[in-house]
Structures are given as structure tokens and as C-alpha cells.
Design a protein around this motif. Structure first.
Motif, PDB file in Angstrom:
ATOM      1  N   ASP A  19       0.810  -1.216   0.000  1.00 15.58           N
ATOM      2  CA  ASP A  19       0.000   0.000   0.000  1.00 15.58           C
ATOM      3  C   ASP A  19       0.843   1.265   0.000  1.00 15.58           C
ATOM      4  OD1 ASP A  19       0.845  -0.722   2.698  1.00 15.58           O
ATOM      5  OD2 ASP A  19      -0.352   0.991   3.346  1.00 15.58           O
ATOM      6  N   TYR A  22       0.638   3.583  -3.113  1.00 14.95           N
ATOM      7  CA  TYR A  22      -0.651   4.282  -3.230  1.00 14.95           C
ATOM      8  C   TYR A  22      -0.775   5.402  -2.205  1.00 14.95           C
ATOM      9  CZ  TYR A  22      -2.190   0.644  -6.434  1.00 14.95           C
ATOM     10  OH  TYR A  22      -2.321  -0.189  -7.509  1.00 14.95           O
ATOM     11  N   ALA A  45      -5.098   1.945  -1.130  1.00 15.12           N
ATOM     12  CA  ALA A  45      -4.148   1.576  -0.075  1.00 15.12           C
ATOM     13  C   ALA A  45      -4.855   0.865   1.071  1.00 15.12           C
ATOM     14  CB  ALA A  45      -3.428   2.829   0.429  1.00 15.12           C
ATOM     15  N   ALA A  55      -2.475   3.725   6.338  1.00 19.93           N
ATOM     16  CA  ALA A  55      -3.418   3.804   5.229  1.00 19.93           C
ATOM     17  C   ALA A  55      -4.724   4.450   5.670  1.00 19.93           C
ATOM     18  CB  ALA A  55      -3.678   2.400   4.663  1.00 19.93           C
TER      19      ALA A  55
END
Length: 581
Positions: A19, A22, A45, A55
Motif C-alpha cells: 500500500d 498508493y 491503499a 493507510a
């Protein structure tokens, strides 16, 4: 953004990668002003790492910029706090969201929680100072939780402001013209009819602006959230009522022609009505300046700002806060002068000496010794204002100390005149500083110039922190082990459950556990867990992964996002002390 895009595209396991890329892309999109793309990247994410507090934090920060999605942002922020209560950044986001809605007590609590974990966090310090000042963002009429575009409520607010301004100016000019006609020609009836005809223009203005307000159900909430908008609307309605009463009760004997007999005293009620119609704008301006100056706790706020005075946002807020404190001191001195004049007691002017003492106490308590010279060097208008305040205080104190009645022509009278002159000069300095700021487009000496900190300092933001990776031997241990222990805590204390096995290990180190209902229920109660495993190939080796467990109902697995990894060996003969000889 380009680097983050390439990192995502070059992921060897595209579609199920980490993640981190992102999150970086989301932050880049946000700083470029592309909020919708920032949210989309942050949501991806979260999909890849649902148990990652970074995230969740990134998604919450991106969602708060989207109109009508404040509640979703709050949900993500609270989840980030639940996943990582020891991290400061989730608490700061909670405080920012509360501050944007004007929930100052909740914001204070969140910022204090953040500072317990990181004492020099610049965003928490600056925004905590704003909470002490009871700061409200420029678009205070709009509730971020409303599911409407703030541009729509902004149009409604502008329509209400234009209606209020036009109606009040029109009525003030009309009443002044009516009085002038009565004084000049003595035609009271005709002047009253002409003044009444202006109400038709008021009706036209009202209908035109009411047509532009398309969110009437939100208007009461706008008026309650923006007190000065509510004051503007309320005083306009009062001005209309006062105008109607003044026109219908024009005193004939009190307003004779200029060449006629001497006028009789004007009725006090009528004079009050006329003053309300003509001078309401000046009254609102003076009231707003005083209320804004006396709102909040500037000394407490100053202590928070000066703690991180190296931050550019903090220095700007220090300058504005000093102007607010100067406004408080000026109003106190003006009150003292008024009391000495009304009560005819020059001794009251001794209280003016308390103003320099209060400013010195604020300097010491607010920590201004660290940066006051820098602030005054950057804002010479402020230096002049503080010098005028000190001079006025000393002059008024000297006027009380000099024996005598303090009449004009005496030493006490001269000192009082000097003090009043300094106060008038301070008003001129404030007006000149405001005009200069308006002309140059720079922050002015008013509360609206205070701004929040976006944590854009040199410190790495928490939402772009790299994920915790697993070494090759730890991955091998979890992949081949068939005896995995899940440890968690509940209300009765620490507990441990034996889970089946680890079905897979993601590229970012995420563990996918095949576990029973007990483990799922434990993760729902408290997602902070620890997973323990012993290497099946080498019994001396063990690993513990502490992280966040989130249930994936579609895959029927518990997804554990690592936050900390501990690796060790069991004690044995290989760790024994070597024998001598």
C-alpha cells in the motif's frame, strides 16, 4: 507522484502489492489539488492493507477535503487511533477534524494526546493554540458534516450579506434624507410619505436576494454557526423595524425648518430609533473588534505557538495573537479613560499602569522571550502599536499621580490628553496596518488571519511511513508452520489462542490466518494482536509479529498487518557459557 506511479507499476505482484506506493500517490495528488484522485489512491491503499493505521490516516486526511465526507474522514481517523493509539498523527487528525467544526474542547483533548507521544509535534502545538483562541475557519457558516457543497452555502451566505448591507445602507441614507427635508422645508407629512416609499425598494432587494438562497433548510444552521452572520441578519431586521417606527412617528415640533423658531428637544425614543438605523454599521464593527479581541485565551495560545516558533505558521499566528492582545489592552485603557471622564475621578487612571504589567506577564508566561524580537522586526507596525500602548498607559498613570483635578491646562490634564492622543494614534496605526495588509494581500492584524498548521514541516508525515517488512527467515517460518499462536488482550487480561496456520504472507508482510471463531471475536474486540510462531525447520528459532488484525469475510481469513517484529532463539546448549580450558 510520478515516482509513486512507477513504484506501483513495477510492483512484481501488481494487484496485490504493497500500500506504500498508493499512499505516496495519494499525498502527491492532495498537494496538487486533485482531491478526488487522492481519495481513490488512498482507498486502494486501505483495500490492500485494511489493518494499516497509516493507510487509514491517509484516507482520513484525503476525505476531509471532499465536501460532505467529513463523517467518513472522522470514521477513518478514529479507526487509525484505535489501531495505533501510541502514534501522534492520528490524534492530530482527530483534533483537526474537531477544530474545523468548532468543537474546541474535543480538539484540545486530541492535541494533548498527540503531544503526550511527541512533545515537539508542530501541527499539534500550533492547532492547540488555535483551540485555546477559540478559532473558527473562514467558512465558519458551513458545517463540514453537511452533505452539501460548501460553494452552495457560500452563495447563500453572500446573498444574505448583500441583502443585509444593501438594506441597511439604503435605510440609513433614506432616513438621513428625510430628516434633511424636514429640517430644510418643514414638510413632515410629505417627507414621511417619501420615506415610506423606500420600503418598496427594500422589498425588491429582499425578493431578489431571497431567490438566490437555494438552501433555506440550512440557513438556521448557518446563522448559528456564524454568529456575525446572525448578527448582521438580526440587526437588519431591527433596522427595518426601527425605520418604520421612525418614519411613522416623525416629530413635527422637534424638527422645525432651519429658519423657523428654535427647535424643541427631540424625543429620546425617536432619537434612539434614528441612531439604530443610521449608525448600526459602525456599532457592529466596534462590537466585532472588541469581541474578537477578548475571545479565547491568547496567553495559553502564545505559549503553544512559541514552543515551535521556528515553524512559519507558528510565527504568523504569534504576530496575529499579539495584535489581539494589543486590542485587549487598548479596550481596557479606553474603559479607564471613560470611567475617569464619567465619574470625574482622576484617581481611576492609576489602573492604566496595570496594562504594561499585564503585557510583561504575558511576555513571560507566553514564552515570547524566544522570538519577540524576530516578530517585531518583521512587523514594525506592531512595534509601534506596543510603544503607543506603553506610552498611553504611563501618561494616564502620571495624570492620576499629579495632584490636582486634572483639568485642561494643568499638568494632570496634559498627561491625560497625551494618553488619549496615544490611544487615538493606536487606532490610526491599526487602520493603516489593516489597509496595508489589504492592499498588499498579506495577513492582517485580525483574527481571520490565523491559520491551521498542515504539518508541512521537515518531519516525515505518519501517513507515508514505509510498512514493516518481514525477513526471509520469518516468512519461511510462517509459511511452513502449522502451529501458530494468536495473543490478544481483553477485559480479563492477556489471552492466547492456537490458530490453524498462515495461508499466505503478502508482499508487504501481511499475514493471512486461518482461525476459528474465538480468534475472530478477539480481533473484533481489540484488533491489536501478536502472532507467535516457531520455525518448523529449526526449533531454536521463533518470531513474534505484533500488528492489527482485520477480518476478511470474503476470503474467510484474518489479515494481520505487521507493526513490529521480534525475532529470537530459544535458550539451549548453543547459548551456554563456554567452559574454561
Amino acid at each position: 507522484m510520478e515516482a509513486a506511479r512507477q513504484a506501483v507499476e513495477r510492483d512484481p505482484q501488481a494487484g496485490s502489492g504493497t500500500d506504500w506506493g498508493y499512499r505516496l500517490a495519494s499525498l502527491a495528488f492532495e498537494r496538487l489539488g486533485r482531491d478526488a484522485e487522492a481519495v481513490a489512491a488512498a482507498e486502494e491503499a486501505v483495500r490492500l492493507a485494511p489493518g494499516s493505521w497509516t493507510a487509514r490516516l491517509r484516507l482520513g486526511a484525503a476525505l476531509r477535503r471532499i465536501p460532505g465526507r467529513w463523517r467518513e474522514s472522522w470514521a477513518q481517523a478514529t479507526r487509525a487511533v484505535r489501531y495505533a493509539p501510541e502514534e501522534p498523527d492520528p490524534h492530530v487528525l482527530i483534533g483537526d477534524l474537531a477544530l474545523l467544526r468548532g468543537e474546541h474542547r474535543r480538539a484540545e483533548a486530541a492535541y494533548r494526546n498527540a503531544l503526550r507521544h511527541l512533545d515537539d509535534h508542530p501541527g499539534a502545538r500550533v492547532n492547540l493554540g488555535l483551540a485555546f483562541l477559540r478559532w473558527k475557519r473562514p467558512r465558519g457558516h458551513h458545517d463540514p458534516a453537511w452533505p452539501v457543497d460548501p460553494r452552495e452555502t457560500g452563495r447563500a451566505r453572500r446573498a444574505l450579506e448583500v441583502w443585509s448591507r444593501q438594506v441597511r445602507v439604503l435605510l440609513a441614507v433614506s432616513l438621513t434624507a428625510v430628516v434633511a427635508v424636514v429640517l430644510g422645508a418643514g414638510v413632515t407629512t410629505e417627507a414621511g410619505i417619501g420615506g415610506g416609499a423606500m420600503l418598496a425598494a427594500v422589498l425588491v432587494i429582499t425578493l431578489r436576494q431571497a431567490h438566490r438562497v437555494r438552501l433555506w433548510p440550512y440557513v438556521p444552521g448557518m446563522l448559528s454557526r456564524d454568529p456575525w452572520l446572525g448578527v448582521s441578519v438580526s440587526i437588519t431586521l431591527l433596522a427595518v423595524a426601527a425605520y418604520v417606527a421612525a418614519i411613522t412617528t416623525l416629530p413635527r415640533a422637534a424638527l422645525p425648518p432651519l429658519l423657523g423658531p428654535a427647535p424643541e428637544p427631540v424625543d429620546g425614543v425617536w432619537a434612539a430609533l434614528a441612531a439604530l438605523v443610521v449608525f448600526n454599521g459602525a456599532f457592529v464593527i466596534v462590537l466585532r473588534v472588541l469581541v474578537e479581541a477578548w475571545r479565547g485565551r491568547p496567553v495559553r495560545a502564545m505559549a503553544e505557538f512559541t514552543a515551535v516558533h521556528g515553524d512559519r505558521t507558528a510565527r504568523r499566528d504569534i504576530d496575529v495573537t499579539l495584535w489581539l492582545m494589543a486590542g485587549r489592552a487598548w479596550s481596557a485603557l479606553a474603559l479607564i479613560v471613560g470611567m475617569t471622564v464619567v465619574l470625574d475621578e482622576p484617581g481611576w487612571a492609576f489602573a492604566a499602569l496595570a496594562v504594561p504589567l499585564a503585557l510583561g506577564w504575558a511576555r513571560a508566561r507566553g514564552g515570547l522571550a524566544l522570538c519577540l524580537h524576530q516578530v517585531l522586526a518583521a512587523d514594525r507596525w506592531l512595534k509601534a502599536a506596543l510603544a503607543l500602548l506603553t506610552t498611553a498607559s504611563l501618561a494616564l498613570g502620571a495624570a492620576a499621580a499629579v495632584p490636582g483635578p486634572g483639568l485642561p491646562g494643568t499638568a494632570g490634564g496634559w498627561f491625560r490628553l497625551i494618553g488619549i492622543g496615544m490611544l487615538a494614534a493606536l487606532v490610526a496605526v491599526f487602520a493603516a496596518r489593516s489597509a496595508w495588509a489589504w492592499w498588499r494581500g498579506v495577513p492582517g492584524p485580525w483574527r481571520a488571519s490565523l491559520i491551521m498548521s498542515e504539518s508541512g514541516d521537515r518531519r516525515l508525515p505518519g501517513d507515508v511511513r514505509p510498512p514493516v517488512g518481514l525477513s526471509g527467515e520469518v516468512r519461511r517460518a510462517f509459511t511452513h508452520a502449522r502451529e501458530v499462536v494468536l495473543a490478544y488482550a481483553d477485559s480479563t487480561g492477556p489471552r492466547a489462542l492456537a490458530v490453524g496456520s498462515v495461508s499466505s504472507v503478502g508482499p508487504d508482510g501481511e499475514l493471512r490466518l486461518i482461525a476459528g471463531n474465538d480468534a475472530w471475536e478477539a480481533a473484533e474486540r481489540d484488533p491489536r494482536v501478536a502472532v507467535f510462531v516457531a520455525d518448523p525447520l529449526d526449533r531454536r528459532f521463533w518470531a513474534e509479529v505484533r500488528g492489527i488484525a482485520v477480518g476478511d469475510t470474503e476470503a474467510a481469513v484474518l489479515r494481520v498487518t505487521p507493526e513490529h517484529v521480534v525475532v529470537g532463539e530459544y535458550p539451549g546448549r548453543h547459548q551456554g557459557r563456554p567452559r574454561p580450558g
